[in-house]
Design an enzyme around this catalytic site. Structure first.
Site, PDB file in Angstrom:
ATOM      1  N   GLU A 115       0.821  -1.212   0.000  1.00 42.16           N
ATOM      2  CA  GLU A 115       0.000   0.000   0.000  1.00 42.16           C
ATOM      3  C   GLU A 115       0.856   1.263   0.000  1.00 42.16           C
ATOM      4  O   GLU A 115       0.490   2.259  -0.599  1.00 42.16           O
ATOM      5  CB  GLU A 115      -0.978   0.002   1.182  1.00 42.16           C
ATOM      6  CG  GLU A 115      -2.076  -1.052   1.075  1.00 42.16           C
ATOM      7  CD  GLU A 115      -2.972  -0.896  -0.160  1.00 42.16           C
ATOM      8  OE1 GLU A 115      -3.010   0.191  -0.767  1.00 42.16           O
ATOM      9  OE2 GLU A 115      -3.631  -1.887  -0.532  1.00 42.16           O
ATOM     10  N   TYR A 159      -5.273   6.013   5.484  1.00 41.33           N
ATOM     11  CA  TYR A 159      -5.496   5.049   4.409  1.00 41.33           C
ATOM     12  C   TYR A 159      -4.760   3.722   4.667  1.00 41.33           C
ATOM     13  O   TYR A 159      -5.361   2.645   4.608  1.00 41.33           O
ATOM     14  CB  TYR A 159      -5.046   5.626   3.053  1.00 41.33           C
ATOM     15  CG  TYR A 159      -5.081   4.556   2.006  1.00 41.33           C
ATOM     16  CD1 TYR A 159      -6.297   4.087   1.528  1.00 41.33           C
ATOM     17  CD2 TYR A 159      -3.914   3.948   1.555  1.00 41.33           C
ATOM     18  CE1 TYR A 159      -6.368   3.053   0.613  1.00 41.33           C
ATOM     19  CE2 TYR A 159      -3.964   2.915   0.638  1.00 41.33           C
ATOM     20  CZ  TYR A 159      -5.193   2.474   0.173  1.00 41.33           C
ATOM     21  OH  TYR A 159      -5.248   1.443  -0.714  1.00 41.33           O
ATOM     22  N   ASP A 207      -8.732   5.639  -0.496  1.00 44.25           N
ATOM     23  CA  ASP A 207      -7.701   6.336  -1.268  1.00 44.25           C
ATOM     24  C   ASP A 207      -8.387   7.108  -2.397  1.00 44.25           C
ATOM     25  O   ASP A 207      -9.622   7.233  -2.426  1.00 44.25           O
ATOM     26  CB  ASP A 207      -6.654   5.340  -1.801  1.00 44.25           C
ATOM     27  CG  ASP A 207      -7.226   4.412  -2.860  1.00 44.25           C
ATOM     28  OD1 ASP A 207      -8.454   4.398  -3.053  1.00 44.25           O
ATOM     29  OD2 ASP A 207      -6.432   3.701  -3.513  1.00 44.25           O
TER      30      ASP A 207
HETATM   31  N1  ADE Z   1      -4.276   0.721  -5.345  1.00 49.56           N
HETATM   32  C1  ADE Z   1      -4.078   0.987  -4.043  1.00 49.56           C
HETATM   33  N2  ADE Z   1      -4.238  -0.111  -3.292  1.00 49.56           N
HETATM   34  C2  ADE Z   1      -4.517  -1.112  -4.135  1.00 49.56           C
HETATM   35  C3  ADE Z   1      -4.754  -2.485  -3.974  1.00 49.56           C
HETATM   36  N3  ADE Z   1      -4.715  -3.028  -2.773  1.00 49.56           N
HETATM   37  N4  ADE Z   1      -5.022  -3.206  -5.066  1.00 49.56           N
HETATM   38  C4  ADE Z   1      -5.027  -2.612  -6.264  1.00 49.56           C
HETATM   39  N5  ADE Z   1      -4.823  -1.340  -6.497  1.00 49.56           N
HETATM   40  C5  ADE Z   1      -4.544  -0.582  -5.445  1.00 49.56           C
END
Ligand code: ADE
Length: 358
Positions: free
Chosen positions: A35, A118, A136
């Site tokens: 993340e 987040y 997010d």
């Molecule tokens: N963008 C941010 N977190 C994500 C996730 N866990 N899977 C796919 N895209 C992402």
């Protein structure tokens, strides 16, 4: 959100979700690393970095024990290096305060370096399977459109409202599936240019119904970018090059760079660049080198800047001491973390070799 839509979203996600390496075994550490990497960076770029990172630092302990140079080296090219430094410091916090195990409460997670709303939400949801939302930019887009929210999402109070909506809509059963489904929908369907024809929520989505997907989400004025023009002398003494390590606390902390001189515009031709550089070498570094070669310009963006780097190779006869700089062999430069634009200049030098003077 209507329960019919929750059902549709769940079904859509279970059948359409991408196979991503951090989804295979979503340990708290893997969720944390992925993340953080995914902030400001596209999934396709992150995948190889994530795989290499987990090989190199398979545990929080391994990350905490690594020197910062090794951590930045693995991050090289991803940009926004404070993310790597925070991850590293965060791992050290977890070793000291939680014996190397990520805690499972909002307050304890938030006390760890670099963890914001987040990432905390993502760890609690995807790894600990708690009923927590991870909001997010993707989720903001989905929810502002679904609910037809016309307010500026840069405002704290609007973000708070959306986070509350996100948490409320999560079902009691397997809420983590819906929280990741919202992210996936934003990343693959409800993108800036929305693909509403593929969307499981289109029946109730206010922005789709009112044909407003190009107006929602509403954002404040864009931060303008500044263009930087930089002359970059690659100064060689034999096979050793003059470089500087970014100062602690600054944007480029611990990342290596060649010397550079800012100029006001890029219209100068090669001979004007050489003239400017000759003066700057003398004035700023007390060096006079023999000009050898101009290298292709490198364009590179970071935070709100777009830099145009104009590299020239120089040779000098002796390794004069230049305060703040060091002489490092080309071979050793391969091993150290370099800022992205300067790394591309270094790659050209490594590929084509250096001119020799002595
Ligand atoms: N963008 C941010 N977190 C994500 C996730 N866990 N899977 C796919 N895209 C992402």
């Amino acid at each position: 959100m209507k329960s019919k839509d929750i059902k549709n979203l769940r079904q859509w996600f279970l059948s359409q979700r991408r196979d991503l390496p951090w989804r295979e075994e979503p340990s708290p550490y893997a969720v944390w690393v992925s993340e953080v990497m995914l902030q400001q960076t596209q999934v396709a770029v992150v995948i190889p970095y994530f795989l290499r990172w987990m090989q190199r630092f398979p545990t929080i302990e391994a990350l905490a024990k690594a020197p910062v140079e090794a951590v930045l080296k693995e991050w090289e090219g991803l940009g926004y290096y404070s993310r790597a430094r925070n991850l590293h410091q965060g791992a050290r916090d977890v070793m000291e305060q939680h014996a190397g195990v990520l805690p499972a409460t909002v307050d304890e997670l938030k006390a760890i370096k670099g963890l914001g709303d987040y990432t905390v939400g993502a760890i609690l949801s995807f790894a600990f399977h708690q009923r927590k939302a991870a909001v997010d930019g993707n989720v903001m887009r989905v929810l502002t459109r679904y609910y037809g929210i016309n307010e500026n999402i840069c405002l704290g109070k609007v973000q708070k409202k959306i986070r509350a909506l996100a948490e409320e809509l999560l079902p009691q059963e397997e809420p983590w599936i819906i929280s990741e489904a919202l992210i996936e929908l934003g990343a693959t369907v409800c993108m800036r240019k929305a693909k509403c024809y593929e969307c499981p929520l289109k029946g109730e989505c206010q922005a789709h119904i009112k044909d407003q997907t190009d107006r929602i989400p509403v954002k404040g004025a864009k931060i303008s970018t500044t263009v930087l023009y930089r002359l970059v002398p690659v100064i060689a003494c034999g096979d050793r090059i003059l470089v500087r390590r970014g100062e602690p606390g600054k944007v480029m902390a611990d990342l290596f760079q060649f010397p550079y001189f800012d100029i006001t515009h890029a219209d100068h031709d090669t001979s004007a660049q050489k003239e400017l550089m000759k003066g700057a070498l003398k004035k700023e570094l007390s060096l006079s080198g023999v000009w050898k070669q101009e290298l292709p310009q490198v364009k590179h963006s970071f935070t709100r800047y777009r830099a145009c780097l104009m590299p020239h190779v120089y040779a000098v006869r002796e390794e004069k001491v230049v305060p703040g700089f060091e002489w490092i062999s080309l071979d050793d430069l391969r091993q150290v973390p370099f800022s992205s634009g300067h790394r591309r200049i270094l790659s050209m030098v490594l590929e084509h070799g250096l001119p020799t003077l002595c």
